[in-house]
Design a protein around this motif. Structure first.
Motif, PDB file in Angstrom:
ATOM      1  N   ALA B  79     -30.670 -15.326 -29.511  1.00 22.86           N
ATOM      2  CA  ALA B  79     -31.590 -14.458 -28.926  1.00 22.86           C
ATOM      3  C   ALA B  79     -31.144 -12.958 -28.977  1.00 22.86           C
ATOM      4  O   ALA B  79     -31.822 -11.925 -29.212  1.00 22.86           O
ATOM      5  CB  ALA B  79     -32.217 -14.916 -27.385  1.00 22.86           C
ATOM      6  N   GLU B  80     -29.997 -12.792 -28.576  1.00 23.86           N
ATOM      7  CA  GLU B  80     -29.247 -11.473 -28.241  1.00 23.86           C
ATOM      8  C   GLU B  80     -28.034 -10.934 -29.114  1.00 23.86           C
ATOM      9  O   GLU B  80     -27.402  -9.856 -28.796  1.00 23.86           O
ATOM     10  CB  GLU B  80     -29.059 -11.376 -26.725  1.00 23.86           C
ATOM     11  CG  GLU B  80     -30.364 -11.375 -25.953  1.00 23.86           C
ATOM     12  CD  GLU B  80     -30.165 -11.216 -24.329  1.00 23.86           C
ATOM     13  OE1 GLU B  80     -30.196  -9.946 -24.179  1.00 23.86           O
ATOM     14  OE2 GLU B  80     -30.048 -12.115 -23.762  1.00 23.86           O
ATOM     15  N   ARG B 120     -28.766 -16.802 -15.496  1.00 24.74           N
ATOM     16  CA  ARG B 120     -28.931 -18.111 -16.125  1.00 24.74           C
ATOM     17  C   ARG B 120     -27.726 -18.272 -16.667  1.00 24.74           C
ATOM     18  O   ARG B 120     -27.511 -17.678 -17.687  1.00 24.74           O
ATOM     19  CB  ARG B 120     -30.262 -18.354 -16.813  1.00 24.74           C
ATOM     20  CG  ARG B 120     -31.698 -18.209 -16.360  1.00 24.74           C
ATOM     21  CD  ARG B 120     -32.686 -18.186 -17.304  1.00 24.74           C
ATOM     22  NE  ARG B 120     -32.949 -19.386 -17.994  1.00 24.74           N
ATOM     23  CZ  ARG B 120     -33.824 -20.257 -17.655  1.00 24.74           C
ATOM     24  NH1 ARG B 120     -34.445 -20.106 -16.827  1.00 24.74           N
ATOM     25  NH2 ARG B 120     -33.848 -21.184 -18.487  1.00 24.74           N
TER      26      ARG B 120
ATOM     27  N   THR C  14     -33.786  -6.452 -18.004  1.00 20.32           N
ATOM     28  CA  THR C  14     -32.791  -5.665 -18.926  1.00 20.32           C
ATOM     29  C   THR C  14     -33.625  -4.652 -19.662  1.00 20.32           C
ATOM     30  O   THR C  14     -33.264  -3.702 -19.873  1.00 20.32           O
ATOM     31  CB  THR C  14     -31.800  -6.318 -19.523  1.00 20.32           C
ATOM     32  OG1 THR C  14     -31.129  -7.408 -18.740  1.00 20.32           O
ATOM     33  CG2 THR C  14     -30.734  -5.769 -20.213  1.00 20.32           C
ATOM     34  N   TYR C  15     -34.717  -5.232 -20.292  1.00 17.27           N
ATOM     35  CA  TYR C  15     -35.328  -4.301 -21.593  1.00 17.27           C
ATOM     36  C   TYR C  15     -36.510  -3.923 -21.149  1.00 17.27           C
ATOM     37  O   TYR C  15     -37.252  -4.200 -20.387  1.00 17.27           O
ATOM     38  CB  TYR C  15     -35.234  -5.505 -22.767  1.00 17.27           C
ATOM     39  CG  TYR C  15     -33.775  -6.002 -23.332  1.00 17.27           C
ATOM     40  CD1 TYR C  15     -32.829  -5.311 -23.467  1.00 17.27           C
ATOM     41  CD2 TYR C  15     -33.751  -7.328 -23.189  1.00 17.27           C
ATOM     42  CE1 TYR C  15     -31.889  -5.874 -24.050  1.00 17.27           C
ATOM     43  CE2 TYR C  15     -32.507  -8.066 -23.404  1.00 17.27           C
ATOM     44  CZ  TYR C  15     -31.429  -7.156 -24.009  1.00 17.27           C
ATOM     45  OH  TYR C  15     -30.264  -7.763 -24.168  1.00 17.27           O
ATOM     46  N   ALA C  40     -34.159 -10.268 -20.070  1.00 15.91           N
ATOM     47  CA  ALA C  40     -33.069 -10.815 -21.252  1.00 15.91           C
ATOM     48  C   ALA C  40     -33.017 -12.343 -21.032  1.00 15.91           C
ATOM     49  O   ALA C  40     -33.712 -12.951 -20.321  1.00 15.91           O
ATOM     50  CB  ALA C  40     -31.606 -10.232 -20.782  1.00 15.91           C
ATOM     51  N   TYR C  41     -32.243 -12.968 -21.995  1.00  8.48           N
ATOM     52  CA  TYR C  41     -32.381 -14.274 -22.312  1.00  8.48           C
ATOM     53  C   TYR C  41     -31.863 -15.231 -20.761  1.00  8.48           C
ATOM     54  O   TYR C  41     -32.140 -16.219 -20.550  1.00  8.48           O
ATOM     55  CB  TYR C  41     -31.254 -14.584 -23.354  1.00  8.48           C
ATOM     56  CG  TYR C  41     -31.254 -16.159 -23.776  1.00  8.48           C
ATOM     57  CD1 TYR C  41     -32.264 -16.869 -24.405  1.00  8.48           C
ATOM     58  CD2 TYR C  41     -30.251 -16.984 -23.011  1.00  8.48           C
ATOM     59  CE1 TYR C  41     -32.170 -18.098 -24.844  1.00  8.48           C
ATOM     60  CE2 TYR C  41     -30.136 -18.219 -23.734  1.00  8.48           C
ATOM     61  CZ  TYR C  41     -31.166 -18.877 -24.385  1.00  8.48           C
ATOM     62  OH  TYR C  41     -31.196 -20.253 -24.709  1.00  8.48           O
ATOM     63  N   ASP C  42     -30.811 -14.165 -20.020  1.00  6.89           N
ATOM     64  CA  ASP C  42     -30.249 -15.022 -19.102  1.00  6.89           C
ATOM     65  C   ASP C  42     -30.970 -14.668 -17.584  1.00  6.89           C
ATOM     66  O   ASP C  42     -30.479 -14.795 -16.699  1.00  6.89           O
ATOM     67  CB  ASP C  42     -28.581 -14.474 -18.827  1.00  6.89           C
ATOM     68  CG  ASP C  42     -28.451 -13.113 -18.970  1.00  6.89           C
ATOM     69  OD1 ASP C  42     -29.430 -12.277 -18.842  1.00  6.89           O
ATOM     70  OD2 ASP C  42     -27.304 -12.907 -18.956  1.00  6.89           O
ATOM     71  N   GLU C  43     -32.160 -14.030 -17.979  1.00  4.54           N
ATOM     72  CA  GLU C  43     -32.995 -13.516 -16.731  1.00  4.54           C
ATOM     73  C   GLU C  43     -34.205 -14.284 -16.655  1.00  4.54           C
ATOM     74  O   GLU C  43     -34.927 -14.818 -17.555  1.00  4.54           O
ATOM     75  CB  GLU C  43     -33.530 -11.987 -16.720  1.00  4.54           C
ATOM     76  CG  GLU C  43     -32.008 -11.005 -16.758  1.00  4.54           C
ATOM     77  CD  GLU C  43     -32.656  -9.612 -16.978  1.00  4.54           C
ATOM     78  OE1 GLU C  43     -32.013  -8.771 -16.222  1.00  4.54           O
ATOM     79  OE2 GLU C  43     -33.311  -9.287 -17.840  1.00  4.54           O
ATOM     80  N   ASP C  44     -34.519 -14.940 -15.151  1.00  2.00           N
ATOM     81  CA  ASP C  44     -35.956 -15.364 -15.120  1.00  2.00           C
ATOM     82  C   ASP C  44     -36.499 -14.684 -13.764  1.00  2.00           C
ATOM     83  O   ASP C  44     -35.705 -14.223 -13.051  1.00  2.00           O
ATOM     84  CB  ASP C  44     -35.813 -16.873 -15.535  1.00  2.00           C
ATOM     85  CG  ASP C  44     -34.784 -17.459 -14.260  1.00  2.00           C
ATOM     86  OD1 ASP C  44     -34.404 -16.851 -13.287  1.00  2.00           O
ATOM     87  OD2 ASP C  44     -34.374 -18.581 -14.455  1.00  2.00           O
ATOM     88  N   LEU C 321     -35.816 -12.293 -29.372  1.00  2.32           N
ATOM     89  CA  LEU C 321     -35.683 -12.800 -27.941  1.00  2.32           C
ATOM     90  C   LEU C 321     -36.551 -13.689 -27.395  1.00  2.32           C
ATOM     91  O   LEU C 321     -36.311 -14.592 -26.821  1.00  2.32           O
ATOM     92  CB  LEU C 321     -35.461 -11.585 -27.120  1.00  2.32           C
ATOM     93  CG  LEU C 321     -35.386 -11.671 -25.497  1.00  2.32           C
ATOM     94  CD1 LEU C 321     -34.198 -12.441 -25.322  1.00  2.32           C
ATOM     95  CD2 LEU C 321     -35.328 -10.267 -24.962  1.00  2.32           C
ATOM     96  N   VAL C 324     -36.779 -17.283 -29.182  1.00  2.00           N
ATOM     97  CA  VAL C 324     -35.763 -18.115 -28.741  1.00  2.00           C
ATOM     98  C   VAL C 324     -35.953 -18.734 -27.266  1.00  2.00           C
ATOM     99  O   VAL C 324     -35.740 -19.804 -26.855  1.00  2.00           O
ATOM    100  CB  VAL C 324     -34.222 -17.574 -28.955  1.00  2.00           C
ATOM    101  CG1 VAL C 324     -33.207 -18.452 -28.456  1.00  2.00           C
ATOM    102  CG2 VAL C 324     -33.945 -17.125 -30.434  1.00  2.00           C
ATOM    103  N   SER C 325     -36.302 -17.466 -26.392  1.00  2.00           N
ATOM    104  CA  SER C 325     -36.575 -17.887 -25.119  1.00  2.00           C
ATOM    105  C   SER C 325     -37.651 -18.634 -24.683  1.00  2.00           C
ATOM    106  O   SER C 325     -37.517 -19.567 -23.856  1.00  2.00           O
ATOM    107  CB  SER C 325     -36.620 -16.492 -24.185  1.00  2.00           C
ATOM    108  OG  SER C 325     -35.431 -15.662 -24.541  1.00  2.00           O
TER     109      SER C 325
END
Lengths: 387, 139, 326
Positions: B79-80, B120, C14-15, C40-44, C321, C324-325
């Motif tokens: 993804a990044e 996460r 983030t974006y 971002a991928y690690d945000e929810d 992003l 994949v997310s």
């Protein structure tokens, strides 16, 4: 404790063996070892065996040792798998030396085996990461290369070393691998190619990393005073030591020196009554190029922060005053995890007996250094032959 | 397949991962993080829980290329792209390994101040595992 | 002391991705905004909630009121990890709201009713990228501490409304669906909104002219802007809280991020109206009156700066992003 000697050592060629599983690899190495015992030996006389293996792939994690020895019809003897990640082989040898040295056993097999190239990409990446700290390093998305890369970054920060010195380790070890018929990579690489390889974990690139490898190695450990029953040219194990440390780099006082290695080396030098200056050549654990520079320092070949000078000055090349990794090292010879520590014995055995062919160097005192994970476990051995 | 951290195993560490809970040796005052079975300095085995600040500086770091990412981080890497893993030296002394986030990998330097934030980490068995990462320290 | 908001903060992902970037790929951007935020991928919703809550001093809160329509772990308490992350674990009441986009105001309402608590609204709504519905969807979170200790703003009036009115927008699994019913949607929206705005103003003894900043639901820019106009508010009153222009629509979090932006702009003694609408349908509105504490230098949540601080993505990066997310 009585003195011990190695009277036979052999290995498979390192590399890709699509035709062989761990049993076939083990059988091949055992045969090579048996062939190296000048006066031959009776396999049924073995009274213990220690087999180093991480168990990559997980297909025979339980009772791996007996699955191998029984394949050769050797049942009855006590056999165990020794697991300390990439130092499994070194610790198998340490156990064998202890068993013979204590007087409990008279003929012990120290072996190592790993089958790494029959795994799918995801499984391979999974297994390559099992020897670091799982709860924090792994959950930071860290890879094996990443852990050594973090150490490398810090080393470049703390010392006057430059990025190029890492690549010079790769160039040197490929020079040696090019003349080792058992090596996985039997070709030289230019400095330009080594410095320009694709990045895998900055500041490390592909040519800073050892490959994944199939392979096995075996050594026969006997009492020194019985060694001449097997050969006129025994290799004596005069020094040995093991050490351990926190698995995670973040838990250690420093990440540019491995205390497990320093402990193991001190024990080995003390027992052999030798100093680093006495060592004629060494096989060290260069899973990543930075590891060889750290090894120079932790083994006492150079002062802290000065190890890179050995490679810069060419002193550890085959024609230098302290040849290191004449086999090609893990970098070029290959790194079948559990077999590596025993594979180092094979190189030392051949070199000290004058059987190393095109890569032969002079020397009567040799050292091998085997590291598990990023330094969570380590062994150091010192070997001598009659002058 | 990824690194298997069972749900109970992860659960035992949520105080560390969500709130930077460390421990202080009742004897010599050394702060340990993550918590240990014995004081790293004096090997005393009695501790009191302390909440750490979650701020510190980069001790060393690496930038991981996507192709080598462990399976459980392959999605993040796809993804990044490249991501940063670092050892951070916390203000209270202990060091810890974690990802850096909210930062251009090329700008990371040893000594750079960073602060923790909850993200996460990965997902296994359908359960999202949250934990800290570090990013540029607040001004 | 009267109960009110004692602190507030926001968190944005983030974006961001701009209207121009959408137009290059799809030929149009259906959202009538400049850009929208992207996690971002690690945000929810949980991580954004944590980041917003950490901006707020609510160490003694005994109630945690959470709103999200995009719970990352459906069927569990988002309050669990959130409480531990902000130090509220232990004897703390949890209330979670998430049926409609009115959930943020419902959480605020609950905490105000209890007289104290930490309110957190966080959302990351989604829809397939090839549907116009998706274009406006952003993400964000806001947190408010409710209590009676020197509040920045107190409640001058409030009102609520509910009726049966078939929804034009709803969630189908994870994805938002918009039936694009145009005037039908606007009529329902205005009906519910006018009921609560009128009643809340009456409750506060104020008229529309007395309102300095008005924050209306922002899932549709045209409807929001025109609806506000039909209720008697002009652009000057609506612009400060109109965060959709740079955030996009963050579902249940939108009214509260808008409220935070309005409070950032407000001076002492200002009146701020915030209204929320839930399809299906119902509405709530609150009229707040700011106190001198709003002018303390550290009271500002910096919503404007936070909206500026997001990092731009090209469409390819955004698509990768999301692919994949999701």
């Amino acid at each position: 404790m009585r003195d011990v000697a190695i009277v036979g050592a052999g290995q498979t060629p390192y590399g890709d063996h699509p035709e062989a599983g761990i049993k076939e690899l083990f059988a091949s190495a055992f045969g090579a070892m048996a062939d190296s015992v000048d006066r031959g030996f009776d396999a049924t006389a073995l009274d213990a065996a220690y087999v180093g293996s991480l168990g990559v792939g997980g297909s025979q994690l339980g009772i791996t040792g007996a699955s191998l020895t029984s394949h050769l019809g050797l049942t009855g003897l006590p056999v165990q798998r020794v697991e300390n990640a990439c130092a499994s082989g070194g610790f198998a040898l340490l156990d064998a030396v202890h068993a013979v040295g204590s007087g409990a056993s008279d003929a012990v097999l120290a072996a190592g085996v790993e089958k790494m190239l029959d795994l799918s990409g995801d499984r391979s990446k999974y297994w390559l990461g099992v020897s670091g700290d799982t709860e924090y390093e792994r959950l930071a998305g860290m890879t094996f290369a990443g852990v050594y890369a973090i150490a490398a970054r810090r080393y470049l920060h703390e010392t006057d070393a430059e990025r190029e010195h890492l690549s010079r380790v790769a160039v040197k070890n490929h020079e040696n691998g090019a003349v080792n018929p058992k090596a996985q990579f039997q070709r030289e690489v230019s400095l330009e190619r080594a410095t320009g390889a694709p990045e895998i974990a900055a500041p490390l690139n592909l040519y800073d990393a050892c490959p994944t490898t199939d392979g096995a190695a075996c050594a026969l450990v006997v009492p020194a005073d019985e060694a001449r029953e097997y050969t006129d040219d025994p290799v004596y194990v005069t020094g040995f030591g093991g050490g351990s440390d926190h698995l995670a780099l973040h838990d250690r006082e420093t990440i540019t020196s491995l205390s497990a290695v320093r402990e193991a080396a001190e024990a080995a030098y003390d027992r052999a009554d030798k100093t680093p200056e006495d060592v004629d050549f060494a096989e060290v654990h260069d899973c990543f190029t930075i590891a060889e520079l750290l090894a120079y320092e932790d083994l006492g070949f150079a002062d802290r922060g000065e190890g890179w000078r050995l490679i810069a000055e060419g002193r550890t090349r085959r024609d230098g005053d302290l040849p290191v990794n004449t086999s090609g090292g893990l970098k070029a010879k290959g790194h079948p995890l559990g077999a590596t520590g025993i594979g180092q014995v094979v190189e030392v055995f051949d070199q000290l007996r004058g059987d190393a062919g095109d890569r032969q160097v002079d020397g009567d005192v040799a050292l091998s250094h085997n590291v598990g994970g990023s330094g969570g476990a380590a062994t150091v051995f010192i070997y001598e032959v009659d002058a | 397949m990824g690194a298997h951290i069972s749900i109970p195993m992860y659960e035992r560490t949520v105080g560390q991962r969500l709130a930077f809970e460390g421990e202080r040796c009742t004897d010599c005052g050394t702060v340990a993080f993550p918590p240990k079975g014995a004081c790293p300095d004096c090997r005393n085995d009695e501790f009191e829980t302390v909440d750490l600040s979650g701020t510190g500086t980069v001790y060393s770091h690496t930038v991981l290329s996507p192709g080598g990412a462990p399976p459980e981080f392959a999605g993040q890497a796809r993804a990044e792209g490249r991501y940063v893993a670092a050892i951070v030296e916390l203000d209270e002394g202990p060091r810890i390994t974690a990802q850096l986030t909210d930062i251009d990998p090329e700008t990371v330097e040893i000594g750079m101040p960073v602060s923790g934030r909850i993200r996460r980490i990965y997902e296994e068995e359908g359960v999202v595992r949250y934990g800290f990462k570090f990013g540029p320290a607040d001004d | 002391m009267s109960v009110g908001l004692t602190d507030y903060g926001v968190s944005l992902p983030t974006y961001h991705v701009t209207a121009e970037v959408y137009e290059e790929v799809w030929g149009r951007f259906a959202a009538r905004i400049d850009r929208k935020t992207v996690p971002a991928y690690d945000e929810d919703a949980m991580t954004l909630a944590t980041a917003a809550a950490r901006e707020v001093d609510a160490a003694d809160a005994e109630t945690l009121a959470v709103a999200t329509t995009t719970h990352p772990q459906a069927g569990t308490l988002l309050s669990g990890p959130l409480s531990r992350s902000v130090g509220l674990d232990g004897p703390c009441r949890t209330l979670e709201f998430g049926s409609s986009w009115k959930a943020g105001l419902e959480a605020l309402d609950a905490a105000l009713s209890f007289g104290s608590g930490l309110v957190v609204a966080s959302d990351t709504p989604e829809a397939p990228s090839d549907e116009d519905t998706e274009h406006i969807l952003g993400a964000g979170a806001a947190a408010f501490a409710v209590g009676d200790d020197d509040p920045l703003a107190t409640v001058a009036g409030s009102a609520h409304y509910v009726d049966a009115y078939l929804p034009a927008k709803f969630r189908d699994g994870a994805d938002l669906t918009d039936l694009s019913l145009g005037g039908y949607t606007t009529e329902g929206f205005v009906e519910a909104l006018s009921a609560v705005v009128d009643d809340a103003l009456a409750d506060a003894g104020l008229s529309t002219d007395d309102i300095d900043h008005a924050v209306f639901p922002q899932d549709d820019v045209k409807m929001s802007w025109r609806g506000g106009g039909r209720l008697g508010f002009d652009a000057d009153q609506m612009s400060a809280g109109f965060v959709v222009n740079r955030m996009g629509f963050a579902a249940a979090a939108s009214p509260l991020v808008g409220l935070a932006a309005a409070l950032d702009a407000a001076e002492a003694g200002a009146h701020v109206l915030v209204a929320g609408y839930g399809y299906g349908h119902g509405a709530s509105a609150f009229v707040l009156e700011t106190t001198p504490a709003i002018e303390a230098p550290d009271s500002d949540a910096g919503v404007d700066d936070a909206l500026d601080a997001t990092t731009a993505l090209e469409y390819g990066e955004f698509a990768r992003l999301r692919e994949v997310s999701r």
